[in-house]
Design a protein around this motif. Sequence first.
Motif, PDB file in Angstrom:
ATOM      1  N   PRO A   7       0.798  -1.278  -0.119  1.00 35.56           N
ATOM      2  CA  PRO A   7      -0.264  -0.292   0.546  1.00 35.56           C
ATOM      3  C   PRO A   7       1.329   1.098  -0.476  1.00 35.56           C
ATOM      4  O   PRO A   7       1.768   1.213   0.146  1.00 35.56           O
ATOM      5  N   SER A   8       0.185   2.453  -0.871  1.00 37.86           N
ATOM      6  CA  SER A   8       0.861   3.970  -0.271  1.00 37.86           C
ATOM      7  C   SER A   8       1.238   3.573   1.065  1.00 37.86           C
ATOM      8  O   SER A   8       0.358   3.601   1.773  1.00 37.86           O
ATOM      9  N   GLY A  20      -7.345  22.236  14.929  1.00 34.95           N
ATOM     10  CA  GLY A  20      -8.089  21.145  16.018  1.00 34.95           C
ATOM     11  C   GLY A  20      -7.729  19.762  14.666  1.00 34.95           C
ATOM     12  O   GLY A  20      -8.161  18.241  15.410  1.00 34.95           O
ATOM     13  N   VAL A  21      -7.467  20.316  13.971  1.00 39.68           N
ATOM     14  CA  VAL A  21      -8.185  18.946  12.805  1.00 39.68           C
ATOM     15  C   VAL A  21      -6.734  17.766  11.983  1.00 39.68           C
ATOM     16  O   VAL A  21      -5.761  18.866  12.596  1.00 39.68           O
ATOM     17  N   ARG A  22      -6.808  16.915  12.389  1.00 42.15           N
ATOM     18  CA  ARG A  22      -6.087  16.055  11.703  1.00 42.15           C
ATOM     19  C   ARG A  22      -5.787  15.258  10.552  1.00 42.15           C
ATOM     20  O   ARG A  22      -6.753  15.113   9.519  1.00 42.15           O
ATOM     21  N   VAL A  23      -5.041  15.777  10.339  1.00 41.08           N
ATOM     22  CA  VAL A  23      -5.226  15.589   8.149  1.00 41.08           C
ATOM     23  C   VAL A  23      -4.048  14.354   8.246  1.00 41.08           C
ATOM     24  O   VAL A  23      -2.650  14.727   8.575  1.00 41.08           O
ATOM     25  N   LEU A  24      -4.153  13.090   7.551  1.00 42.66           N
ATOM     26  CA  LEU A  24      -3.224  12.306   7.050  1.00 42.66           C
ATOM     27  C   LEU A  24      -3.042  12.039   5.212  1.00 42.66           C
ATOM     28  O   LEU A  24      -3.920  12.756   4.701  1.00 42.66           O
ATOM     29  N   LEU A  25      -1.891  13.145   4.872  1.00 44.51           N
ATOM     30  CA  LEU A  25      -1.641  12.910   3.579  1.00 44.51           C
ATOM     31  C   LEU A  25      -1.498  11.075   3.049  1.00 44.51           C
ATOM     32  O   LEU A  25      -0.381   9.939   3.113  1.00 44.51           O
ATOM     33  N   LYS A  26      -2.198  10.603   2.070  1.00 40.10           N
ATOM     34  CA  LYS A  26      -2.024   8.976   1.598  1.00 40.10           C
ATOM     35  C   LYS A  26      -1.390   9.518  -0.208  1.00 40.10           C
ATOM     36  O   LYS A  26      -1.927  10.112  -0.978  1.00 40.10           O
ATOM     37  N   ARG A  27      -0.289   9.273   0.047  1.00 42.28           N
ATOM     38  CA  ARG A  27       0.524   9.422  -0.936  1.00 42.28           C
ATOM     39  C   ARG A  27       0.793   8.168  -1.503  1.00 42.28           C
ATOM     40  O   ARG A  27       1.928   7.868  -2.694  1.00 42.28           O
ATOM     41  N   ASP A  28      -0.121   7.925  -3.106  1.00 38.36           N
ATOM     42  CA  ASP A  28      -0.567   7.465  -3.582  1.00 38.36           C
ATOM     43  C   ASP A  28       0.977   7.704  -5.205  1.00 38.36           C
ATOM     44  O   ASP A  28       0.642   7.683  -6.012  1.00 38.36           O
ATOM     45  N   ASP A  29       0.973   9.384  -4.728  1.00 41.80           N
ATOM     46  CA  ASP A  29       1.616   9.993  -5.697  1.00 41.80           C
ATOM     47  C   ASP A  29       3.231   9.330  -6.177  1.00 41.80           C
ATOM     48  O   ASP A  29       3.863   9.128  -6.911  1.00 41.80           O
ATOM     49  N   ALA A 160      -4.751   2.061   7.640  1.00 33.92           N
ATOM     50  CA  ALA A 160      -4.831   1.912   8.625  1.00 33.92           C
ATOM     51  C   ALA A 160      -5.689   2.511  10.096  1.00 33.92           C
ATOM     52  O   ALA A 160      -6.015   1.659  11.243  1.00 33.92           O
ATOM     53  N   GLU A 161      -5.434   3.756  10.081  1.00 37.99           N
ATOM     54  CA  GLU A 161      -5.473   4.585  10.651  1.00 37.99           C
ATOM     55  C   GLU A 161      -6.999   4.731  10.539  1.00 37.99           C
ATOM     56  O   GLU A 161      -7.796   4.950   9.555  1.00 37.99           O
ATOM     57  N   PRO A 162      -7.875   5.172  11.811  1.00 37.94           N
ATOM     58  CA  PRO A 162      -9.093   5.638  11.473  1.00 37.94           C
ATOM     59  C   PRO A 162      -9.598   6.974  11.450  1.00 37.94           C
ATOM     60  O   PRO A 162      -8.457   7.683  12.099  1.00 37.94           O
ATOM     61  N   PHE A 163      -9.505   6.995  11.247  1.00 36.41           N
ATOM     62  CA  PHE A 163     -10.244   8.683   9.948  1.00 36.41           C
ATOM     63  C   PHE A 163     -12.119   8.697   9.583  1.00 36.41           C
ATOM     64  O   PHE A 163     -12.958   8.187   9.773  1.00 36.41           O
ATOM     65  N   ASP A 164     -12.401  10.316   9.390  1.00 33.62           N
ATOM     66  CA  ASP A 164     -13.637  10.147   9.434  1.00 33.62           C
ATOM     67  C   ASP A 164     -13.383  10.812   7.826  1.00 33.62           C
ATOM     68  O   ASP A 164     -15.298  10.610   7.301  1.00 33.62           O
TER      69      ASP A 164
END
Length: 283
Positions: A7-8, A20-29, A160-164
Amino acid sequence: MIELRLPSPVAELHDERLGGVRVLLKRDDLIHPEVPGNKWRKLKYNVAAARDLGARTLLTFGGAYSNHLRATAAVGHHGGFATIGVVRGEEHLPLNPSLAYAVERGMRLTYLDRTSYRAKTSDEVIDRLRREFGDFYLIPEGGSNTPALLGCAELPAEIAEPFDVLVCAVGTGGTLAGVAAGLEPRQVAIGVPVLKASLEADVAGLQRAAYGQRVGTWRLEGGYHFGGYAKRTPELDGFVDDFEARHGLRLDWVYEAKMMYALFDQVRRGAFAAGTTVVALIS
């Protein structure tokens, strides 16, 4: 064969402007330098179908700056397919970097005037192309069809990490339609259109074709096209430069820069409650 990074990776974005917002980058690039992100996900099952049918040629459509044309050319080069790119508008020489790259990877380019291009899915246009080029496996503009949605729907399960919330750029609608179908019921997908168009019907239509109905919870967040597809403004360029200075990542201004600008603007406007985890798809 293409060696893919799957997985990327997922990386957290640390930026004081997010509050207070958490941002995760899904690095499909980072999936592959020549076939990155949603391009691979969209082409994966299309290529499999072409092989099953015994096709030797892939034909697809795109604008002069189409990343999809580049990716299809690369897949053909590495996978042993001939490729034909049908480009919207008239030929302009020298070729821009996107089309030049496609040609370097063996793609044959042909051009349709804008009136004919609008009718590119008609039997008349397809039959004309078959008379000119012989048999081919047809991939629609942007790669958005049922096999593409099946590939994109696999993406959420890789995180894998929970996200909204998952946010992605929208061109033809296939990525949003697919990832939304792969979400858990409590999760929401937000698409940011990068062109001046109403894409609600396109996304819903892709889902109905693939699944028989609209699936997943998703919406479009418009107003961030910066003039239209492949258009930019000094404000967007400034955002790209600032983001690179802060995070060491140069955003693609055609797609991801507009999506990330929208994300930061929505955070600023209070669209996400504190404690929300948002995944931004860098594709």
